[in-house]
Design an enzyme around this catalytic site. Structure first.
Site, mmCIF file in Angstrom:
data_model
loop_
_atom_site.group_PDB
_atom_site.id
_atom_site.type_symbol
_atom_site.label_atom_id
_atom_site.label_comp_id
_atom_site.label_asym_id
_atom_site.label_seq_id
_atom_site.Cartn_x
_atom_site.Cartn_y
_atom_site.Cartn_z
ATOM 1 N N THR A 41 52.746 46.703 -3.619
ATOM 2 C CA THR A 41 52.658 45.555 -3.270
ATOM 3 C C THR A 41 52.050 45.679 -2.309
ATOM 4 O OG1 THR A 41 54.159 43.856 -1.810
ATOM 5 C CG2 THR A 41 54.536 46.394 -2.267
ATOM 6 N N ASP A 42 51.210 45.069 -1.266
ATOM 7 C CA ASP A 42 50.810 45.057 0.282
ATOM 8 C C ASP A 42 51.546 45.546 0.932
ATOM 9 O OD1 ASP A 42 51.830 42.503 -0.085
ATOM 10 O OD2 ASP A 42 49.923 41.146 0.579
ATOM 11 N N GLU A 43 52.962 45.081 0.269
ATOM 12 C CA GLU A 43 54.113 44.851 1.768
ATOM 13 C C GLU A 43 54.111 46.502 1.834
ATOM 14 O OE1 GLU A 43 57.479 42.451 1.161
ATOM 15 O OE2 GLU A 43 56.383 41.462 -0.251
ATOM 16 N N TYR A 88 62.671 46.582 0.225
ATOM 17 C CA TYR A 88 62.235 46.506 -0.223
ATOM 18 C C TYR A 88 60.696 46.785 -1.177
ATOM 19 C CZ TYR A 88 58.314 44.249 -4.010
ATOM 20 O OH TYR A 88 57.500 44.691 -4.775
ATOM 21 N N LYS A 127 58.960 50.346 -2.437
ATOM 22 C CA LYS A 127 57.727 50.715 -2.903
ATOM 23 C C LYS A 127 56.745 51.535 -1.552
ATOM 24 C CE LYS A 127 56.848 48.444 -6.192
ATOM 25 N NZ LYS A 127 56.533 48.441 -7.460
HETATM 26 P P1 NAD Z 1 60.356 40.983 -11.646
HETATM 27 O O1 NAD Z 1 61.314 41.478 -10.774
HETATM 28 O O2 NAD Z 1 60.267 40.094 -12.039
HETATM 29 O O3 NAD Z 1 60.828 41.939 -12.427
HETATM 30 C C1 NAD Z 1 60.887 42.593 -12.537
HETATM 31 C C2 NAD Z 1 61.023 43.476 -14.026
HETATM 32 O O4 NAD Z 1 61.957 44.916 -14.029
HETATM 33 C C3 NAD Z 1 62.348 42.628 -14.785
HETATM 34 O O5 NAD Z 1 62.783 43.042 -16.502
HETATM 35 C C4 NAD Z 1 63.677 44.123 -14.598
HETATM 36 O O6 NAD Z 1 64.515 43.328 -15.862
HETATM 37 C C5 NAD Z 1 62.970 44.894 -14.810
HETATM 38 N N1 NAD Z 1 63.539 46.029 -13.868
HETATM 39 C C6 NAD Z 1 63.824 46.453 -12.781
HETATM 40 N N2 NAD Z 1 64.890 47.158 -12.298
HETATM 41 C C7 NAD Z 1 64.491 48.356 -14.314
HETATM 42 C C8 NAD Z 1 65.085 49.545 -14.484
HETATM 43 N N3 NAD Z 1 65.740 50.347 -13.735
HETATM 44 N N4 NAD Z 1 64.423 50.137 -15.288
HETATM 45 C C9 NAD Z 1 63.471 49.172 -16.161
HETATM 46 N N5 NAD Z 1 63.105 48.163 -16.151
HETATM 47 C C10 NAD Z 1 63.701 47.377 -14.526
HETATM 48 O O7 NAD Z 1 59.500 41.474 -10.758
HETATM 49 P P2 NAD Z 1 57.669 41.136 -10.460
HETATM 50 O O8 NAD Z 1 57.317 40.425 -9.918
HETATM 51 O O9 NAD Z 1 56.693 40.821 -11.830
HETATM 52 O O10 NAD Z 1 56.837 42.928 -9.625
HETATM 53 C C11 NAD Z 1 56.445 43.708 -10.662
HETATM 54 C C12 NAD Z 1 55.704 44.697 -10.112
HETATM 55 O O11 NAD Z 1 54.728 44.440 -9.346
HETATM 56 C C13 NAD Z 1 57.157 45.693 -9.264
HETATM 57 O O12 NAD Z 1 57.068 46.093 -9.768
HETATM 58 C C14 NAD Z 1 56.340 44.847 -7.620
HETATM 59 O O13 NAD Z 1 56.880 45.483 -6.910
HETATM 60 C C15 NAD Z 1 55.160 44.544 -8.304
HETATM 61 N N6 NAD Z 1 54.611 43.433 -7.194
HETATM 62 C C16 NAD Z 1 55.048 41.970 -7.410
HETATM 63 C C17 NAD Z 1 54.506 41.343 -7.128
HETATM 64 C C18 NAD Z 1 54.852 39.504 -7.192
HETATM 65 O O14 NAD Z 1 54.340 38.706 -6.337
HETATM 66 N N7 NAD Z 1 55.932 38.873 -7.636
HETATM 67 C C19 NAD Z 1 53.555 41.020 -5.884
HETATM 68 C C20 NAD Z 1 52.355 42.617 -5.973
HETATM 69 C C21 NAD Z 1 53.459 43.899 -6.359
HETATM 70 P P1 TYD Z 2 58.714 35.051 -1.157
HETATM 71 O O1 TYD Z 2 58.736 34.183 -2.576
HETATM 72 O O2 TYD Z 2 60.598 35.947 -1.535
HETATM 73 O O3 TYD Z 2 57.853 37.329 -1.287
HETATM 74 P P2 TYD Z 2 57.954 37.759 -0.114
HETATM 75 O O4 TYD Z 2 58.699 38.121 0.652
HETATM 76 O O5 TYD Z 2 57.982 38.861 -1.113
HETATM 77 O O6 TYD Z 2 56.566 37.458 0.331
HETATM 78 O O7 TYD Z 2 58.934 34.684 -0.236
HETATM 79 C C1 TYD Z 2 57.283 34.462 0.040
HETATM 80 C C2 TYD Z 2 57.741 34.239 1.583
HETATM 81 O O8 TYD Z 2 57.824 32.367 1.959
HETATM 82 C C3 TYD Z 2 57.897 34.721 2.959
HETATM 83 O O9 TYD Z 2 57.306 34.108 3.841
HETATM 84 C C4 TYD Z 2 59.254 34.361 2.829
HETATM 85 C C5 TYD Z 2 59.298 32.515 3.104
HETATM 86 N N1 TYD Z 2 60.874 32.056 2.131
HETATM 87 C C6 TYD Z 2 61.664 31.111 2.803
HETATM 88 O O10 TYD Z 2 61.110 30.419 3.138
HETATM 89 N N2 TYD Z 2 62.177 30.409 1.852
HETATM 90 C C7 TYD Z 2 62.656 30.839 0.135
HETATM 91 O O11 TYD Z 2 63.960 29.920 0.257
HETATM 92 C C8 TYD Z 2 61.922 32.277 0.200
HETATM 93 C C9 TYD Z 2 62.761 32.832 -1.320
HETATM 94 C C10 TYD Z 2 61.169 32.310 0.625
#
Ligand code: NAD
Ligand code: TYD
Length: 354
Positions: A131-133, A156, A160
Site C-alpha cells: 500500500t501507499d500508506e 495497519y 505493511k
Molecule cells: P481484503 O481485506 O478485502 O482481503 C484480504 C484477504 O486476505 C481476505 O480474503 C482474507 O480472508 C485473507 N486473509 C486475511 N488474513 C489471512 C491469513 N492470516 N491467512 C490467509 N488469508 C488471510 O483486502 P484487499 O483490499 O483485497 O487488499 C489485498 C491486499 O492489497 C492487502 O495486502 C492490502 O494491504 C493491499 N492493498 C489494498 C488496497 C485497497 O485499497 N484495498 C490498496 C493497496 C494495497
Molecule cells: P478507507 O476506505 O478506510 O481507506 P484508507 O483509510 O485505507 O484510506 O477510508 C478512506 C477515507 O475515508 C479515509 O480518509 C477515512 C475516510 N472514512 C470516512 O470518512 N468515513 C468512514 O466511515 C470510513 C470507513 C472512512
C-alpha cells in the site's frame, strides 16, 4: 506459454478475487492456487464463476500457520507467490492491532521462509502487493515516489511497512527474486462494506447516516480495482527483480467531495430528488491519527512498464454503484454475521458533529 504453479494468498478478498479471476482466465497454462483463511473479509462467493476451472484450486489456511504453509509448498512446488493476504482495514487496526501483526508481519515472514527453503536461490518470484500508506501522510502538495522514506503512522500501515522491509531483506540476503508494488485506494465490486465507498453506498441505499470523519478534508487517490490488477499482471511478468513500483489513479478527491459525487449518482439511480442522499451526510468524530493526504507519482510504472489507469473515475464509480445495487444477495451475505457488531462498535462511539 510456460506452465507455472502460482500461489496467490488472500485470493478470496476484494483485490485478490479480481486478480485470481484475471489470471485463471488469461493464463490457462498457469495453475492458480488460492490460499485464504476466509476471515470476515474473505468470501468464496466472490469466485463462484471460476471455482470449477481446471487451472484453479482453493486451499483454506492461515499464512501465520507455518505448518500449513510448509505442507502447501510440499504439495504444490510453487514457482511463484503473489502475496495479498492481509488484514487491510485501518479502523480495525486501531481497535485491534494484534491480528495485523500476526497476519501481515508473521504471515509474510512465514511465506518468505517457505520460499527460501523451496527455491534455494533458484527461479521463483515473490511479489508483495502493498500500500501507499507505508509512506505516511502528505500535506496538500507533493506526491509519493518510490524513493519517499517510509513513515507509517497507523498499526495497519506499520504492519505493511514491516512486511515490505521483510520482503526486501529476504531478497537482499537470500537472493529471492522479489518485487513490491505500493498502490493507492482501490474501489470497485466485491469490496467489503467497511471501506468508505461500499459503506456509503450501502448506507445511502438503506437511508442511514453516511459517516464522514472529521471535516471530510482528507484526500485519497482512487483507482479502479481492475486497473490495479492490470498493473499487478505487468509487474509480476515484467517488473525488475528487487524493484518497487508505485501504482495510483492520478485521481485525488477530498472525502467530502467524493461522498457528494456518490450521493448525486445514488439520487439518480434510486430515483430520489436531487440532494436527498446528501442529506444523509453526517460529520463524525475523526479517526485517531488520520493521515491527511495520499497521492502517487506513477511516472516509473508508466515509463518503464507502459501502464496507466484505463477506467475514468466517473465510469468506475457508476459501475461500482450499479454492481452493489444489482448484487443485493452478495451484500446481504456479507452484512450478516459480525458486521452489525463491528458497525456498532466503530460508529456508536463517533458523535455526530453536525
Ligand atoms: P481484503 O481485506 O478485502 O482481503 C484480504 C484477504 O486476505 C481476505 O480474503 C482474507 O480472508 C485473507 N486473509 C486475511 N488474513 C489471512 C491469513 N492470516 N491467512 C490467509 N488469508 C488471510 O483486502 P484487499 O483490499 O483485497 O487488499 C489485498 C491486499 O492489497 C492487502 O495486502 C492490502 O494491504 C493491499 N492493498 C489494498 C488496497 C485497497 O485499497 N484495498 C490498496 C493497496 C494495497
Ligand atoms: P478507507 O476506505 O478506510 O481507506 P484508507 O483509510 O485505507 O484510506 O477510508 C478512506 C477515507 O475515508 C479515509 O480518509 C477515512 C475516510 N472514512 C470516512 O470518512 N468515513 C468512514 O466511515 C470510513 C470507513 C472512512
Amino acid at each position: 506459454m510456460q506452465e507455472k504453479k502460482i500461489l496467490v494468498t488472500g485470493g478470496a478478498g476484494f483485490i485478490g478475487s479480481h486478480l485470481v479471476r484475471h489470471f485463471v482466465h488469461k493464463y490457462p497454462d498457469y495453475t492458480i492456487v488460492n490460499l485464504d483463511k476466509l476471515t470476515y473479509a474473505g468470501n468464496l462467493g466472490n469466485l463462484t464463476d471460476i471455482e470449477n476451472m481446471p487451472n484453479y484450486r482453493f486451499e483454506k489456511g492461515d499464512i501465520a500457520d507455518k505448518e500449513c504453509i510448509e505442507r502447501l509448498f510440499g504439495t504444490y512446488r510453487f514457482d511463484a507467490v503473489i502475496h495479498l493476504a492481509a488484514e487491510s482495514h485501518v479502523d480495525r487496526s486501531i481497535t485491534g492491532p494484534d491480528t495485523f501483526i500476526m497476519t501481515n508481519v508473521v504471515g509474510t515472514a512465514n511465506l518468505l521462509n517457505a520460499c527460501r527453503k523451496a527455491w534455494k536461490g533458484q527461479e521463483g518470484r515473490f511479489y508483495h502487493v502493498s500500500t501507499d500508506e507505508v509512506y505516511g501522510s502528505l500535506g496538500m502538495e507533493g506526491l509519493f515516489t518510490e524513493r519517499t522514506p517510509y513513515d507509517p503512522r497507523s498499526p495497519y500501515s506499520a504492519s505493511k511497512a514491516s512486511s515490505d522491509h521483510l520482503v526486501r531483506a529476504w531478497g537482499h540476503t537470500y537472493g529471492i527474486d522479489i518485487v513490491i508494488s505500493n498502490c493507492s485506494n482501490n474501489y470497485g465490486p466485491n469490496q467489503f462494506p467497511e471501506k468508505l465507498l461500499p459503506l456509503a453506498i450501502n448506507n445511502i441505499k438503506q437511508n442511514k447516516p453516511v459517516p464522514v470523519y472529521g471535516k471530510g478534508e482528507n484526500v485519497r487517490d482512487w483507482l479502479f480495482v481492475e486497473d490495479h490488477v492490470a498493473a499487478i499482471d505487468l509487474i509480476y511478468h515484467r517488473g525488475k527483480s528487487g524493484e518497487t513500483y508505485n501504482v495510483g489513479g492520478k485521481n485525488e478527491w477530498r472525502n467530502i467531495d467524493l461522498i457528494k459525487l456518490l450521493c448525486r449518482i445514488m439520487d439518480d439511480r434510486l430515483e430520489r430528488r436531487p440532494g436527498e442522499s446528501a442529506g444523509l451526510i453526517s460529520f463524525v468524530t475523526d479517526r485517531a491519527g488520520h493521515d491527511l493526504r495520499y497521492a502517487i507519482d506513477t511516472s516509473k510504472i508508466e515509463s518503464v512498464l507502459g501502464w496507466e489507469p484505463s477506467v475514468t473515475f466517473e465510469k468506475g464509480l457508476e459501475m461500482t454503484v450499479d454492481w452493489y445495487l444489482a448484487n443485493e444477495g452478495w451484500l446481504a451475505s456479507v452484512l450478516s454475521g459480525e458486521y452489525e457488531n463491528y458497525y456498532r462498535e466503530q460508529y456508536e462511539q463517533r458523535d455526530d458533529k453536525r
